[in-house]
Design an enzyme around this catalytic site. Sequence first.
Site, mmCIF file in Angstrom:
data_model
loop_
_atom_site.group_PDB
_atom_site.id
_atom_site.type_symbol
_atom_site.label_atom_id
_atom_site.label_comp_id
_atom_site.label_asym_id
_atom_site.label_seq_id
_atom_site.Cartn_x
_atom_site.Cartn_y
_atom_site.Cartn_z
ATOM 1 N N ARG A 32 5.158 -7.937 12.640
ATOM 2 C CA ARG A 32 3.941 -7.709 13.419
ATOM 3 C C ARG A 32 3.189 -9.023 13.488
ATOM 4 O O ARG A 32 3.448 -9.916 12.686
ATOM 5 C CB ARG A 32 2.994 -6.729 12.716
ATOM 6 C CG ARG A 32 3.507 -5.342 12.518
ATOM 7 C CD ARG A 32 2.491 -4.558 11.692
ATOM 8 N NE ARG A 32 2.870 -3.145 11.608
ATOM 9 C CZ ARG A 32 2.174 -2.230 10.961
ATOM 10 N NH1 ARG A 32 1.060 -2.571 10.344
ATOM 11 N NH2 ARG A 32 2.552 -0.977 10.916
ATOM 12 N N ARG B 53 0.837 -1.204 0.000
ATOM 13 C CA ARG B 53 0.000 0.000 0.000
ATOM 14 C C ARG B 53 0.871 1.253 0.000
ATOM 15 O O ARG B 53 2.007 1.220 0.454
ATOM 16 C CB ARG B 53 -0.934 0.017 1.206
ATOM 17 C CG ARG B 53 -0.257 0.045 2.586
ATOM 18 C CD ARG B 53 0.057 1.446 3.103
ATOM 19 N NE ARG B 53 0.432 1.441 4.514
ATOM 20 C CZ ARG B 53 1.310 2.279 5.061
ATOM 21 N NH1 ARG B 53 1.943 3.175 4.320
ATOM 22 N NH2 ARG B 53 1.579 2.228 6.356
ATOM 23 N N ARG C 88 -5.355 5.592 1.080
ATOM 24 C CA ARG C 88 -4.393 4.496 1.158
ATOM 25 C C ARG C 88 -4.737 3.612 -0.021
ATOM 26 O O ARG C 88 -5.850 3.081 -0.108
ATOM 27 C CB ARG C 88 -4.546 3.725 2.473
ATOM 28 C CG ARG C 88 -4.024 4.485 3.706
ATOM 29 C CD ARG C 88 -2.558 4.194 3.902
ATOM 30 N NE ARG C 88 -1.912 4.979 4.937
ATOM 31 C CZ ARG C 88 -1.631 4.553 6.178
ATOM 32 N NH1 ARG C 88 -2.030 3.359 6.560
ATOM 33 N NH2 ARG C 88 -0.956 5.315 7.012
ATOM 34 N N THR D 26 6.492 8.445 10.269
ATOM 35 C CA THR D 26 7.084 7.129 9.988
ATOM 36 C C THR D 26 6.817 6.697 8.547
ATOM 37 O O THR D 26 7.478 5.806 8.037
ATOM 38 C CB THR D 26 6.517 6.024 10.910
ATOM 39 O OG1 THR D 26 5.119 5.860 10.636
ATOM 40 C CG2 THR D 26 6.707 6.362 12.377
ATOM 41 N N CYS E 71 1.694 10.583 9.450
ATOM 42 C CA CYS E 71 2.678 10.053 10.390
ATOM 43 C C CYS E 71 4.073 10.164 9.793
ATOM 44 O O CYS E 71 4.306 9.720 8.668
ATOM 45 C CB CYS E 71 2.359 8.589 10.700
ATOM 46 S SG CYS E 71 3.421 7.895 11.985
ATOM 47 N N ARG F 24 4.141 0.615 2.350
ATOM 48 C CA ARG F 24 4.337 -0.536 3.225
ATOM 49 C C ARG F 24 4.001 -1.777 2.418
ATOM 50 O O ARG F 24 2.883 -1.921 1.924
ATOM 51 C CB ARG F 24 3.452 -0.448 4.462
ATOM 52 C CG ARG F 24 3.682 -1.592 5.433
ATOM 53 C CD ARG F 24 2.925 -1.402 6.752
ATOM 54 N NE ARG F 24 3.337 -2.425 7.692
ATOM 55 C CZ ARG F 24 2.890 -3.687 7.697
ATOM 56 N NH1 ARG F 24 1.973 -4.063 6.831
ATOM 57 N NH2 ARG F 24 3.354 -4.553 8.559
ATOM 58 N N GLU G 15 -1.054 -4.118 13.184
ATOM 59 C CA GLU G 15 -0.293 -3.360 14.172
ATOM 60 C C GLU G 15 -0.768 -3.722 15.583
ATOM 61 O O GLU G 15 -1.955 -3.768 15.850
ATOM 62 C CB GLU G 15 -0.478 -1.860 13.917
ATOM 63 C CG GLU G 15 0.644 -1.016 14.470
ATOM 64 C CD GLU G 15 0.566 0.439 13.977
ATOM 65 O OE1 GLU G 15 -0.468 0.853 13.417
ATOM 66 O OE2 GLU G 15 1.568 1.158 14.176
ATOM 67 N N GLU H 278 -5.867 7.082 8.182
ATOM 68 C CA GLU H 278 -4.778 7.912 8.725
ATOM 69 C C GLU H 278 -4.255 8.920 7.696
ATOM 70 O O GLU H 278 -3.755 9.998 8.053
ATOM 71 C CB GLU H 278 -3.670 6.972 9.200
ATOM 72 C CG GLU H 278 -2.568 7.658 9.955
ATOM 73 C CD GLU H 278 -1.495 6.659 10.408
ATOM 74 O OE1 GLU H 278 -1.847 5.636 11.033
ATOM 75 O OE2 GLU H 278 -0.326 6.919 10.126
HETATM 76 N N1 ARG Z 1 1.578 7.297 16.694
HETATM 77 C C1 ARG Z 1 2.060 6.018 17.090
HETATM 78 C C2 ARG Z 1 3.405 6.165 17.753
HETATM 79 O O1 ARG Z 1 3.981 7.221 17.698
HETATM 80 C C3 ARG Z 1 2.103 5.044 15.929
HETATM 81 C C4 ARG Z 1 3.149 5.313 14.881
HETATM 82 C C5 ARG Z 1 3.237 4.347 13.727
HETATM 83 N N2 ARG Z 1 1.985 3.803 13.315
HETATM 84 C C6 ARG Z 1 1.144 4.372 12.484
HETATM 85 N N3 ARG Z 1 -0.001 3.766 12.257
HETATM 86 N N4 ARG Z 1 1.404 5.502 11.904
HETATM 87 O O2 ARG Z 1 3.905 5.206 18.333
#
Ligand code: ARG
Length: 372
Positions: free
Chosen positions: A324, A128, A240, A285, A283, A292, A329, A236
């Site tokens: 995971r 994704r 996606r 990340t 995010c 991903r 998650e 999020e």
């Molecule tokens: N906000 C969470 C943290 O800081 C999750 C981060 C990664 N996961 C996500 N679905 N973006 O630990």
Amino acid sequence: MNSPSENTHNGEGKMARIRAIRSAHPGNLMARYFSEDYFNSLDESKRGRLWRIIATGIENPDSQMGAYAQNSRDYEDFEPLLGPMIRDYHNIPTGHEIGQKHDWSATASRCDLADIDPALNGVSMRVRVGRNLAAFPLPGAMTKAHRLELEALVIEAFTTLKADTQFGGDYHSLTPGSPHAIDADAYRRRVAAHQMFKDMGGDRYLAAAGISSDWPFGRGMYASNAEDFIVWVGEEDHLRIMAMRQGGDLAALFGRLHDGLEKFARLIPAFAHSSRYGYVTSCPTNLGTAMRASLHLPLPRLTEGGRNLERAKKAAQDFGLSVRGAGGEHSDAGHGGLVDISPSARLGVTESGIMQRLYEGTAALWSLEKER
Ligand code: ARG
């Protein structure tokens, strides 16, 4: 100490909490890099914006990252805090220019898990990417009206996509009263089939960032007729976009996503993109490729029959992979030690690089699992 819910932006109480988190939860990157001097150098409006970005990490001390961008501009506007957090998480040394590049060319080459072991031809694979439209605030800062407006806009694109011979399908909305609405049962079935996202209110990190607000308005998913090309709306990230299938042919899976993504992107306004961080995501990340790619691998030995996820995580780390539970998650290993593995890096690598990492990492992990 002031109450955490105080309304002023001077934030003495919040700063005290961040100091406490920094010592009790050294893994919280927001707390690690938050600087009071930097905060004090900001004007009133930027202070307010910063609190909203890091509220998730203050309310959830166990956060790994502890921040969600609320607007695409946040990554530039709050670079002094977010930059070091991003570099730390993604392992990018200070001074090293990130300059995210994109490359999908490896989808044209052979990359089949069956070449590692014929037994791997049948695993469940999924890739994704997260995308956000530049014209809207990121999900944490959207109003209910924004969410509905965005959904209406993508529904128009789906109406065109429906007629496509390869990507034709249907849109299923969670918005109450929508002409595309599905009922609670149909929604539950799609969640169980891992096609649709769960009720986001259950995720306290997202909730604290405002990302799950107005649930379920403006949320939904598009699925191709073969149910192998799926677009989530209003999770999020605004969108996606994913491809999923059972098999082993990673190149075909990535190629399917790339083709669908290109077609779909032509039907909607521009995605938020930065020359440094690539595709902008809520995010930090997920920045960069926002990709991903994962597969479900049975690792009964490395997980000790599904009881020791930590051991598998450690083994996978050496190959650049995250582990995971098969339920997603924060879940545990499934029956028979079924786990979800995916390349950890999203930023500073290309889409092709992620595909190759998944292939090579799987080969390495599989030989470790089979070792006698
Ligand atoms: N906000 C969470 C943290 O800081 C999750 C981060 C990664 N996961 C996500 N679905 N973006 O630990």
